[in-house]
Enzyme design. Structure first.
Site, short mmCIF file in Angstrom:
data_model
loop_
_atom_site.label_atom_id
_atom_site.label_comp_id
_atom_site.label_asym_id
_atom_site.label_seq_id
_atom_site.Cartn_x
_atom_site.Cartn_y
_atom_site.Cartn_z
N GLU A 57 6.56 139.97 149.93
CA GLU A 57 5.83 141.21 149.61
C GLU A 57 6.63 141.96 148.55
OE1 GLU A 57 3.61 143.86 148.87
OE2 GLU A 57 2.77 142.45 150.34
N SER A 58 6.10 141.99 147.34
CA SER A 58 6.91 142.51 146.23
C SER A 58 7.17 144.01 146.36
CB SER A 58 6.27 142.18 144.88
OG SER A 58 4.98 142.73 144.80
N CYS A 88 6.01 133.56 143.11
CA CYS A 88 5.02 134.48 143.66
C CYS A 88 5.51 135.93 143.62
CB CYS A 88 4.63 134.02 145.07
SG CYS A 88 3.00 134.58 145.53
N ARG A 115 -1.13 141.46 140.52
CA ARG A 115 -0.91 141.06 141.92
C ARG A 115 -2.23 140.68 142.59
NH1 ARG A 115 1.99 145.66 144.98
NH2 ARG A 115 2.07 144.02 146.56
N HIS A 185 3.93 128.49 145.42
CA HIS A 185 5.06 128.16 146.30
C HIS A 185 5.31 126.66 146.31
CE1 HIS A 185 5.35 132.08 148.44
NE2 HIS A 185 4.07 132.16 148.10
N GLU A 187 8.05 125.36 147.57
CA GLU A 187 8.88 125.10 148.77
C GLU A 187 8.04 124.86 150.01
OE1 GLU A 187 8.22 127.93 147.42
OE2 GLU A 187 7.85 129.37 149.02
N1 GLN Z 1 0.75 139.35 147.33
C1 GLN Z 1 2.18 139.44 147.28
C2 GLN Z 1 2.62 140.59 146.38
O1 GLN Z 1 1.86 141.06 145.59
C3 GLN Z 1 2.80 138.14 146.78
C4 GLN Z 1 2.44 137.01 147.71
C5 GLN Z 1 3.45 135.90 147.82
O2 GLN Z 1 4.61 136.07 147.45
N2 GLN Z 1 3.05 134.81 148.42
O3 GLN Z 1 3.70 141.03 146.46
#
Ligand code: GLN
Length: 208
Positions: A57-58, A88, A115, A185, A187
């Site tokens: 979650e950024s 991400c 986002r 992702h 990983e």
């Molecule tokens: N939706 C998240 C964001 O905006 C990012 C999602 C993720 O890292 N898988 O921060």
């Protein structure tokens, strides 16, 4: 002798561990025989040769990076030429511009991101993605990519280049020198090639 000993030290890859799926990245580094290190505080970055910014979650990450004084030492690491891979949410933190108002955090990759850019039905999806190899000699390769509430890269600026797009043309990976941002992702998909690239780059950057 000292040279021989130095060559033996494996590069240390830091994985930002303030929030998000850092364990999967540490597991992937382990799977490719690399040395990973959890990073929470600026001092943890001492002696690190490459860095992964995981997904999560950024908004939460942004607050913690600022509060714990991580922004300046990460930028310094990038300036020294250490490879940095943001996945991400990690890619959002790298961007020079975030659509719809959020202030940029690290500003290390000349690109604008949006986002959660993929609609509800595409909230999460997995696909075979054609990506330009990150190695100078490599051509395009196909890799397995998992997207989870992923950002889209709306455009890249002159300092950066596009390295992967979906079939619809959406940019999902970009690069500016030693800094790479990807919307997906690897990983989670058991994809190890980007981690291998990071480790190789880290070894080269350390020697150089
Ligand atoms: N939706 C998240 C964001 O905006 C990012 C999602 C993720 O890292 N898988 O921060």
């Amino acid at each position: 002798m000292a040279g021989a000993l130095r060559r033996k030290r494996q590069p240390v890859i830091g994985v930002m561990a303030v929030q998000g799926d850092f364990r999967e990245h540490l597991d992937t580094l382990d799977a490719v025989g690399a040395v990973g290190r959890e990073i929470r505080l600026p001092a943890d970055l001492d002696g690190v040769d490459g860095l992964i910014l995981p997904g999560g979650e950024s908004t939460a990450m942004r607050k913690l990076y600022v509060r714990w004084g991580l922004v300046a030492p990460i930028k310094a690491l990038a300036t020294r030429g250490a490879p940095i891979l943001g996945t991400c949410a990690g890619a959002i933190l790298l961007a020079t511009k975030i659509a719809d108002g959020d202030e940029p955090v690290l500003s290390l990759l000349d690109m604008e991101v949006r986002r959660n850019a993929f609609g509800r039905q595409l909230d999460s999806f997995e696909t075979e993605l054609k990506m330009q190899s990150l190695k100078a000699s490599g051509g395009p390769t196909t890799l397995r990519a998992v997207f989870i509430r992923a950002p889209e890269i709306l455009r890249v600026g002159p300092a950066a280049s596009v390295v992967a797009q979906l079939e619809g043309g959406e940019i999902v990976a970009a690069r500016q020198g030693n800094v790479v941002g990807i919307s997906f992702h690897p990983e989670i998909a058991g994809e190890t090639r980007l981690h291998r690239w990071l480790v190789e780059q880290a070894a080269t950057a350390r020697r150089g």
